[in-house]
Design a protein around this motif. Structure first.
Motif, short mmCIF file in Angstrom:
data_model
loop_
_atom_site.label_atom_id
_atom_site.label_comp_id
_atom_site.label_asym_id
_atom_site.label_seq_id
_atom_site.Cartn_x
_atom_site.Cartn_y
_atom_site.Cartn_z
N TYR A 179 0.85 -1.21 0.00
CA TYR A 179 0.00 0.00 0.00
C TYR A 179 0.88 1.25 0.00
O TYR A 179 2.10 1.16 0.25
N GLY A 180 0.26 2.40 -0.30
CA GLY A 180 1.00 3.63 -0.56
C GLY A 180 2.06 3.98 0.48
O GLY A 180 3.23 4.17 0.14
N GLU B 149 6.71 11.24 0.22
CA GLU B 149 5.34 10.98 -0.24
C GLU B 149 4.89 11.92 -1.37
O GLU B 149 4.11 11.52 -2.23
N SER B 150 5.41 13.15 -1.37
CA SER B 150 4.96 14.09 -2.42
C SER B 150 5.48 13.68 -3.79
O SER B 150 4.99 14.17 -4.81
N THR B 151 6.46 12.81 -3.83
CA THR B 151 6.96 12.28 -5.10
C THR B 151 6.26 10.95 -5.42
O THR B 151 5.88 10.70 -6.56
N TYR C 123 3.27 9.50 -4.27
CA TYR C 123 1.82 9.39 -4.55
C TYR C 123 1.43 9.90 -5.94
O TYR C 123 0.66 9.23 -6.63
N PRO C 124 1.96 11.05 -6.36
CA PRO C 124 1.65 11.45 -7.75
C PRO C 124 2.16 10.43 -8.77
O PRO C 124 1.52 10.17 -9.78
N LEU D 112 2.53 7.16 -8.28
CA LEU D 112 1.65 5.99 -8.24
C LEU D 112 0.37 6.27 -9.04
O LEU D 112 -0.14 5.39 -9.75
N ALA D 113 -0.15 7.50 -8.90
CA ALA D 113 -1.36 7.86 -9.65
C ALA D 113 -1.09 7.80 -11.16
O ALA D 113 -1.93 7.32 -11.93
N ARG D 114 0.10 8.25 -11.57
CA ARG D 114 0.43 8.20 -13.00
C ARG D 114 0.61 6.76 -13.47
O ARG D 114 0.13 6.38 -14.54
N ARG E 201 -2.64 5.27 -13.98
CA ARG E 201 -3.28 5.77 -15.21
C ARG E 201 -2.69 5.07 -16.43
O ARG E 201 -3.41 4.76 -17.39
N ARG F 143 -4.86 1.49 -0.06
CA ARG F 143 -4.89 1.21 -1.49
C ARG F 143 -3.64 0.38 -1.80
O ARG F 143 -2.52 0.89 -1.70
N TYR G 130 -1.14 -1.57 -4.25
CA TYR G 130 -0.69 -1.51 -5.65
C TYR G 130 0.03 -2.81 -6.01
O TYR G 130 0.75 -3.38 -5.19
#
Lengths: 238, 110
Positions: free
Chosen positions: B27-28, B45-47, B49-50, B52-54, B57, B75, B77
């Motif tokens: 998980y995240g 985390e600011s690197t 999580y974005p 992981l979202a990409r 996608r 969540r 992955y």
């Protein structure tokens, strides 16, 4: 943006929500899609609760929540790198600056003084041999220059006051706007007093002149600076 | 942190995140912790999580949610087949790059 609720007290949940909303706003401004924003914000929220659970046995206190939030990256760190560069460039472009009419007025004033000195020197050097003509030419060039200084000053004051604090130099602009009218007024008063040629009257008139100038400048400054506050690059909500 | 270190690491982040999922789902925050423990990486985390979202996608990772004892659902992955292929390609390229750079650092001696 809402995510799963837990049994935290409302004020503590509010602290967390404020941080999540701040991250969401940064991502929204950067043009990140809604789906990815939700995903990122939910991950951060999960992380906050994970750390809180490890940190405290029972109900977390306000200090715990604040400590966890302080350990996270700031909201701006979530903006994509290209967007952060664009923001930095925009901040640089939006830095408060002096308006062009103000610079023009100061330039005109400097030019006017130079012309005045030049015509006086020429008038002195050529006394009785075309010196009057040099003085006349100097005055002819000086008058439109001084009118330009006044116009530039007035325009600069208007632009500075309507800039929301992003233009500055109000004292210089006021100086430019008042220079010519005050010179004219003082010149006329001095000429009128000199006509009487009485020492006592001249001394009294001199003091009155200084007081009148001070009074005029003070009230003019109060009028143009009322409600003006210079912005800083960090000002938000422009 | 000096800019050159940031630039140096930038291209490696995706490889590192994919590598944390090589042996199974995570998980995240678990991914953030694993990367945070790796000396010199300092990926936060600011690197992650974005990224992981990409990756989600681009369908390089799949995700499922599961209840968490700590609060909101986690969540998880997992690498997809495409993600595993990407990881293999990136890993191969990295080893080649590492060999070349080490060769240069050693003054061209093998």
């Amino acid at each position: 943006m809402t995510t799963a609720r837990t049994d935290l007290d409302a004020p503590l949940q509010g602290l967390i929500d404020a941080r999540l909303d701040a991250i969401d706003r940064v991502l929204l401004r950067a043009g990140v899609s809604r789906g990815e924003r939700c995903s990122i914000v939910e991950e951060v929220e999960t992380q906050v609760y994970e750390i809180l659970a490890r940190r405290t046995e029972g109900e977390p206190a306000r200090a715990d929540v604040l400590a966890v939030l302080a350990s996270l990256d700031p909201p701006e760190a979530y903006a994509p790198e290209g967007y952060r560069d664009r923001l930095a460039r925009r901040d640089e472009e939006d830095r408060p600056r002096v308006p062009q009419p103000c610079l023009l007025a100061v330039g005109s004033a400097a030019g006017g003084v130079l012309i005045l000195l030049l015509s006086l020197v020429l008038g002195y050097l050529l006394a009785g041999d075309g010196g009057e003509l040099a003085l006349l030419l100097g005055a002819l060039v000086l008058l439109p220059g001084l009118a330009g200084v006044t116009t530039g000053g007035v325009l600069a004051i208007r632009r500075i006051r309507h800039s929301g604090g992003w233009l500055f130099g109000l004292p210089v602009a006021l100086f430019a706007a008042l220079l010519f009218p005050l010179l004219m007024l003082n010149g006329l008063l001095i000429a009128a007093v000199v006509l009487f040629q009485e020492i006592g009257l001249i001394a009294a008139a001199g003091l009155a002149l200084v007081a009148a100038n001070g009074y005029l400048v003070y009230h003019a400054w109060k009028a143009v600076s009322a409600g003006y506050r210079r912005a800083t690059p960090a000002t938000e909500g422009r | 942190m000096p800019l050159w270190i940031t630039q140096f690491r930038k291209g490696l982040v995706e490889l590192c995140v994919l590598a944390t999922l090589r042996d199974g789902e995570a998980y995240g925050y678990q991914i953030v912790e694993r990367l945070g423990r790796a000396a010199g990486l300092e990926i936060t985390e600011s690197t992650v999580y974005p990224l992981l979202a990409r990756l989600a996608r681009e369908r390089l990772v799949s995700l499922r949610t599961a209840p968490s004892p700590a609060g909101p659902p986690r969540r998880y992955y997992r690498l997809t087949d495409a993600g595993r292929r990407r990881l293999d390609d990136m890993g191969r390229h990295w080893r080649q790059l590492e060999g070349s750079v080490n060769h240069l650092l050693n003054g061209g001696k093998s």
